[in-house]
Design a protein around this motif. Sequence first.
Motif, PDB file in Angstrom:
ATOM      1  N   THR A 154      40.765  22.838   9.261  1.00  0.00           N
ATOM      2  CA  THR A 154      41.069  24.247   9.514  1.00  0.00           C
ATOM      3  C   THR A 154      41.021  24.557  11.010  1.00  0.00           C
ATOM      4  OG1 THR A 154      40.176  24.829   7.353  1.00  0.00           O
ATOM      5  CG2 THR A 154      40.433  26.612   8.917  1.00  0.00           C
ATOM      6  N   ARG A 155      40.032  24.010  11.697  1.00  0.00           N
ATOM      7  CA  ARG A 155      39.915  24.237  13.138  1.00  0.00           C
ATOM      8  C   ARG A 155      41.143  23.705  13.875  1.00  0.00           C
ATOM      9  NH1 ARG A 155      34.961  21.631  15.266  1.00  0.00           N
ATOM     10  NH2 ARG A 155      33.992  23.191  13.966  1.00  0.00           N
ATOM     11  N   VAL A 156      41.618  22.525  13.482  1.00  0.00           N
ATOM     12  CA  VAL A 156      42.815  21.964  14.114  1.00  0.00           C
ATOM     13  C   VAL A 156      44.011  22.874  13.866  1.00  0.00           C
ATOM     14  CG1 VAL A 156      44.481  20.058  13.983  1.00  0.00           C
ATOM     15  CG2 VAL A 156      42.029  19.569  14.156  1.00  0.00           C
ATOM     16  N   LEU A 157      44.174  23.339  12.639  1.00  0.00           N
ATOM     17  CA  LEU A 157      45.294  24.217  12.306  1.00  0.00           C
ATOM     18  C   LEU A 157      45.264  25.490  13.156  1.00  0.00           C
ATOM     19  CD1 LEU A 157      47.719  24.586  10.388  1.00  0.00           C
ATOM     20  CD2 LEU A 157      46.161  25.725   8.803  1.00  0.00           C
ATOM     21  N   LEU A 205      44.300  17.627  -4.834  1.00  0.00           N
ATOM     22  CA  LEU A 205      44.349  18.322  -3.553  1.00  0.00           C
ATOM     23  C   LEU A 205      42.968  18.867  -3.225  1.00  0.00           C
ATOM     24  CD1 LEU A 205      47.658  20.365  -3.908  1.00  0.00           C
ATOM     25  CD2 LEU A 205      47.270  18.373  -2.446  1.00  0.00           C
ATOM     26  N   GLY A 206      42.543  18.672  -2.004  1.00  0.00           N
ATOM     27  CA  GLY A 206      41.297  19.249  -1.529  1.00  0.00           C
ATOM     28  C   GLY A 206      41.539  20.633  -0.947  1.00  0.00           C
ATOM     29  N   THR A 207      40.466  21.298  -0.612  1.00  0.00           N
ATOM     30  CA  THR A 207      40.555  22.649  -0.048  1.00  0.00           C
ATOM     31  C   THR A 207      41.391  22.663   1.226  1.00  0.00           C
ATOM     32  OG1 THR A 207      38.410  23.197  -0.987  1.00  0.00           O
ATOM     33  CG2 THR A 207      39.202  24.608   0.783  1.00  0.00           C
ATOM     34  N   SER A 208      41.157  21.700   2.116  1.00  0.00           N
ATOM     35  CA  SER A 208      41.905  21.693   3.370  1.00  0.00           C
ATOM     36  C   SER A 208      43.393  21.448   3.125  1.00  0.00           C
ATOM     37  CB  SER A 208      41.341  20.650   4.332  1.00  0.00           C
ATOM     38  OG  SER A 208      41.387  19.359   3.776  1.00  0.00           O
ATOM     39  N   GLN A 209      43.717  20.615   2.138  1.00  0.00           N
ATOM     40  CA  GLN A 209      45.125  20.399   1.822  1.00  0.00           C
ATOM     41  C   GLN A 209      45.764  21.667   1.273  1.00  0.00           C
ATOM     42  OE1 GLN A 209      43.924  17.108  -0.584  1.00  0.00           O
ATOM     43  NE2 GLN A 209      45.220  15.678   0.560  1.00  0.00           N
ATOM     44  N   GLN A 210      45.034  22.404   0.442  1.00  0.00           N
ATOM     45  CA  GLN A 210      45.533  23.683  -0.081  1.00  0.00           C
ATOM     46  C   GLN A 210      45.771  24.673   1.060  1.00  0.00           C
ATOM     47  OE1 GLN A 210      46.576  24.454  -3.009  1.00  0.00           O
ATOM     48  NE2 GLN A 210      45.541  23.170  -4.490  1.00  0.00           N
ATOM     49  N   ILE A 211      44.835  24.704   2.012  1.00  0.00           N
ATOM     50  CA  ILE A 211      44.972  25.593   3.168  1.00  0.00           C
ATOM     51  C   ILE A 211      46.223  25.232   3.956  1.00  0.00           C
ATOM     52  CG2 ILE A 211      43.960  26.169   5.424  1.00  0.00           C
ATOM     53  CD1 ILE A 211      41.177  25.938   3.985  1.00  0.00           C
ATOM     54  N   LEU A 212      46.437  23.932   4.182  1.00  0.00           N
ATOM     55  CA  LEU A 212      47.623  23.490   4.920  1.00  0.00           C
ATOM     56  C   LEU A 212      48.903  23.849   4.175  1.00  0.00           C
ATOM     57  CD1 LEU A 212      46.355  19.994   6.100  1.00  0.00           C
ATOM     58  CD2 LEU A 212      46.812  21.973   7.566  1.00  0.00           C
ATOM     59  N   GLN A 226      48.772  14.806  15.086  1.00  0.00           N
ATOM     60  CA  GLN A 226      48.220  14.105  16.252  1.00  0.00           C
ATOM     61  C   GLN A 226      46.760  14.458  16.474  1.00  0.00           C
ATOM     62  OE1 GLN A 226      51.431  15.314  19.019  1.00  0.00           O
ATOM     63  NE2 GLN A 226      51.611  13.136  19.495  1.00  0.00           N
ATOM     64  N   ARG A 227      46.439  15.735  16.346  1.00  0.00           N
ATOM     65  CA  ARG A 227      45.044  16.153  16.538  1.00  0.00           C
ATOM     66  C   ARG A 227      44.129  15.576  15.466  1.00  0.00           C
ATOM     67  NH1 ARG A 227      44.164  21.182  19.188  1.00  0.00           N
ATOM     68  NH2 ARG A 227      42.000  20.865  18.625  1.00  0.00           N
ATOM     69  N   LEU A 228      44.594  15.529  14.219  1.00  0.00           N
ATOM     70  CA  LEU A 228      43.774  14.960  13.150  1.00  0.00           C
ATOM     71  C   LEU A 228      43.555  13.465  13.366  1.00  0.00           C
ATOM     72  CD1 LEU A 228      45.112  16.859  10.012  1.00  0.00           C
ATOM     73  CD2 LEU A 228      42.919  17.175  11.184  1.00  0.00           C
ATOM     74  N   ARG A 229      44.564  12.781  13.897  1.00  0.00           N
ATOM     75  CA  ARG A 229      44.420  11.348  14.195  1.00  0.00           C
ATOM     76  C   ARG A 229      43.402  11.106  15.300  1.00  0.00           C
ATOM     77  NH1 ARG A 229      48.745   8.638  16.179  1.00  0.00           N
ATOM     78  NH2 ARG A 229      47.546   6.762  15.819  1.00  0.00           N
ATOM     79  N   GLN A 230      43.149  12.123  16.118  1.00  0.00           N
ATOM     80  CA  GLN A 230      42.173  11.993  17.199  1.00  0.00           C
ATOM     81  C   GLN A 230      40.792  12.500  16.796  1.00  0.00           C
ATOM     82  OE1 GLN A 230      44.062  14.262  20.279  1.00  0.00           O
ATOM     83  NE2 GLN A 230      45.632  12.718  20.654  1.00  0.00           N
ATOM     84  N   ASP A 231      40.668  13.068  15.606  1.00  0.00           N
ATOM     85  CA  ASP A 231      39.400  13.620  15.154  1.00  0.00           C
ATOM     86  C   ASP A 231      38.512  12.498  14.620  1.00  0.00           C
ATOM     87  OD1 ASP A 231      37.542  14.806  12.984  1.00  0.00           O
ATOM     88  OD2 ASP A 231      38.183  16.554  14.151  1.00  0.00           O
TER      89      ASP A 231
END
Length: 194
Positions: free
Chosen positions: A69-72, A121-128, A94-99
């Motif tokens: 969520t923070r990356v988004l 699906l997880g919560t973050s996937q639903q948010i995306l 790209q940001r997630l690959r660097q996390d």
Amino acid sequence: MMSISNDDGGESLADRILDAAASCVLAFGIERVTLAEIARRAGVSRPTVYRRWPDTQSILAALLTARVTRVLVDVGERGVGRADLVARMVAVAQRLRQDEIVMSVLHTAPELAMVYIAERLGTSQQILIDALAGQLKLAQEHGSVRAGDPRQLAAMCLLITQSAVQSAQMVAPILDTEALAVELQHALNGYLKP
């Protein structure tokens, strides 16, 4: 001796606990994280942690959701058209690959990662998906994205992008970071083009 205090001193207690969990993941790997160590690093009691999350797995799930969520939010919206939308998706990837935390889960806890890759699906996937579907609808109205159910398009974009994130290490000798971003951009543009 460390004082165990439940006073958050300005920082959210939940954030402190999640930061402690992140610290544990980096120090021990995801499989060896304990609730007791999270509480110790957060400077709170175990019951304080239990009041917010029932177990370590729930804390780790919340940590991953917070990171994604923070990356988004950090990447932010870039405009209404397909080009801006694709640029945002590539930037998020790209940001997630660097996390460090997200990549630690992918590389050190594949059985946990597989739950969110292959089973549900997880919560973050639903948010995306929700965020992307809204932007896709606007891009459709703009005329730069093909017709189709925005949630279905968003789910497919998630699959394409998630695959690029999770498999990037495997194809690194062929697609370095820059080349991967370029090819992901081509794939998403081609998929969404009217």
